[in-house]
Design an enzyme around this catalytic site. Structure first.
Site, short mmCIF file in Angstrom:
data_model
loop_
_atom_site.label_atom_id
_atom_site.label_comp_id
_atom_site.label_asym_id
_atom_site.label_seq_id
_atom_site.Cartn_x
_atom_site.Cartn_y
_atom_site.Cartn_z
N SER A 134 45.25 31.88 27.75
CA SER A 134 44.41 32.23 28.89
C SER A 134 45.00 31.60 30.15
CB SER A 134 43.01 31.67 28.65
OG SER A 134 42.22 31.78 29.80
N TYR A 147 36.55 25.13 26.25
CA TYR A 147 37.46 26.28 26.17
C TYR A 147 38.84 25.90 26.75
CZ TYR A 147 39.13 31.11 26.87
OH TYR A 147 39.87 32.27 26.86
N1 LIG Z 1 38.24 38.43 28.70
C1 LIG Z 1 38.88 37.54 29.39
O1 LIG Z 1 38.65 37.42 30.60
C2 LIG Z 1 39.93 36.66 28.75
C3 LIG Z 1 40.77 35.93 29.60
C4 LIG Z 1 41.73 35.11 29.02
C5 LIG Z 1 41.87 35.04 27.66
N2 LIG Z 1 41.04 35.75 26.85
C6 LIG Z 1 41.24 35.64 25.41
O2 LIG Z 1 41.37 36.93 24.85
C7 LIG Z 1 40.96 36.90 23.48
C8 LIG Z 1 40.02 38.05 23.22
O3 LIG Z 1 38.84 37.89 23.98
P1 LIG Z 1 38.06 39.10 24.66
O4 LIG Z 1 38.17 38.94 26.12
O5 LIG Z 1 38.45 40.37 24.05
O6 LIG Z 1 36.55 38.70 24.30
P2 LIG Z 1 35.53 39.34 23.25
O7 LIG Z 1 35.24 40.77 23.62
O8 LIG Z 1 34.40 38.37 23.22
O9 LIG Z 1 36.33 39.32 21.88
C9 LIG Z 1 36.55 38.13 21.17
C10 LIG Z 1 36.79 38.46 19.72
O10 LIG Z 1 36.98 37.23 19.00
C11 LIG Z 1 36.14 37.29 17.87
N3 LIG Z 1 35.75 36.00 17.31
C12 LIG Z 1 34.93 35.05 17.82
N4 LIG Z 1 34.76 34.07 16.92
C13 LIG Z 1 35.47 34.42 15.81
C14 LIG Z 1 35.67 33.84 14.54
N5 LIG Z 1 35.07 32.70 14.17
N6 LIG Z 1 36.46 34.47 13.65
C15 LIG Z 1 37.07 35.65 13.98
N7 LIG Z 1 36.90 36.25 15.15
C16 LIG Z 1 36.11 35.64 16.06
C17 LIG Z 1 34.91 38.06 18.34
O11 LIG Z 1 34.15 38.48 17.23
P3 LIG Z 1 32.53 38.66 17.33
O12 LIG Z 1 32.32 40.00 17.98
O13 LIG Z 1 32.09 38.62 15.91
O14 LIG Z 1 32.00 37.52 18.13
C18 LIG Z 1 35.60 39.19 19.08
O15 LIG Z 1 36.08 40.14 18.18
C19 LIG Z 1 40.38 35.51 23.26
O16 LIG Z 1 41.37 34.69 22.67
C20 LIG Z 1 40.09 35.01 24.66
O17 LIG Z 1 40.10 33.60 24.72
C21 LIG Z 1 40.07 36.57 27.36
#
Ligand SMILES: NC(=O)c1ccc[n+]([C@@H]2O[C@H](COP(=O)([O-])OP(=O)(O)OC[C@H]3O[C@@H](n4cnc5c(N)ncnc54)[C@H](OP(=O)(O)O)[C@@H]3O)[C@@H](O)[C@H]2O)c1
Length: 280
Positions: A134, A147
């Site tokens: 991130s 985080y």
């Molecule tokens: N969106 C942003 O602005 C952003 C920015 C920088 C980095 N990121 C990174 O991008 C990645 C994806 O995030 P996203 O933005 O797509 O958010 P998201 O829509 O909340 O997706 C996160 C995913 O991780 C899963 N997850 C959470 N806890 C878990 C566990 N114990 N075991 C397996 N899976 C788990 C969630 O499953 P559930 O649906 O079951 O909770 C969901 O499928 C993450 O690593 C996040 O840190 C996101």
């Protein structure tokens, strides 16, 4: 040509779901995993080879890796460590359990999974490990300490792994997105309500504003759709010599530079204003 297999964590929504669809369209054989059975079913209905994988459970991690390897004749071209969540809250309001839970998912489970896959990649003589870090793995924002720490730690393990795998033809790439449209904020809000004692905190008034932001529809400036991440992941998968880091969004590129050139005091002022951290 034989299809290359890719295992992705956290495919129920957001970036993971987009990667699963985008990489399948590009010809990869995708193992789309999710934590909740209902999401596994939904992915299967979408035609994916979907499996349950909960990063908080060693048993679930082992079971899924074994299952994938059985189906692929012990081959796995790439692992995309995407699944994670954000735990908001001031550092002094984080209980040991809350901090540990953040690390269990974002770091310990992720590394356990990676360590099961590395020997497979060694045996086949190639592999790609893609780590979803991130912007908050580069700089810190106030009230996101758990985080921030988990992503800094992921960056450190990834950098170390890259050095250790230097002559193995297994490439480790870190993706550093800024704000991306997904369920991240909604999931962070749920973690906030679940784990932070707002009423007894010195930050009570500030938290009322945090709740508004997390619950509200207004995206952060420079937010991009998850396809922006997909583009960089494709490069990390397909470049002959993939880069160690791929930034996504203007905010990431900007802060990567500012962190290098600005004195800490000035950077802190900018970060405080950016993350709402300066006001209480
Ligand atoms: N969106 C942003 O602005 C952003 C920015 C920088 C980095 N990121 C990174 O991008 C990645 C994806 O995030 P996203 O933005 O797509 O958010 P998201 O829509 O909340 O997706 C996160 C995913 O991780 C899963 N997850 C959470 N806890 C878990 C566990 N114990 N075991 C397996 N899976 C788990 C969630 O499953 P559930 O649906 O079951 O909770 C969901 O499928 C993450 O690593 C996040 O840190 C996101």
């Amino acid at each position: 040509m034989k299809q290359k297999s890719v295992l992705i964590t956290g495919c129920s929504s957001g970036i993971g779901k987009c990667l699963a669809h985008g990489l399948r369209n590009r010809g990869y054989r995708i193992y789309a995993t999710a934590r909740q059975p209902a999401d596994v079913d939904e992915l299967a209905a979408d035609g994916f080879e979907s499996l349950r994988l909960d990063l908080d459970s060693s048993e679930s991690i082992r079971y899924t890796v074994n299952e994938v390897l059985q189906r692929t004749d012990s081959k796995l071209y790439a692992l995309i460590n995407n699944g994670a969540y954000g735990q908001p809250g001031a550092v002094e309001d984080l209980s040991r359990e809350t901090l540990r839970a953040q690390f269990e998912t974002n770091l310990f489970g992720t590394q356990e999974l990676t360590n099961l896959v590395i020997p497979v990649m060694r045996a086949q003589g190639e592999g790609r490990i893609i780590q979803m870090s991130s912007l908050l793995g580069i700089v810190c924002l106030a009230y996101r300490g758990a985080y921030n720490a988990s992503k800094y730690a992921l960056e450190a393990l990834s950098d170390t792994l890259r050095l250790e795998l230097r002559h193995s033809n297994i490439h480790v790439s870190i993706i550093e997105p800024g704000p991306i449209e997904s369920r991240f904020r909604a999931n962070a809000y749920a973690a906030f309500k679940r784990n932070i004692d707002r009423e007894h905190s010195v930050y009570r008034d500030y938290y009322a504003r945090v709740e508004k932001r997390l619950a509200g529809p207004k995206p952060m400036p420079f937010t991009l759709p998850p396809e922006a991440v997909l583009k960089k992941v494709i490069r990390a998968l397909e470049a002959r010599r993939p880069k160690a880091r791929y930034g996504v969004t203007f905010s990431t590129h900007l802060f990567a530079v500012l962190r290098r050139v600005l004195p800490v005091r000035v950077l802190d002022q900018i970060l405080s204003a950016t993350g709402n951290g300066g006001r209480r």
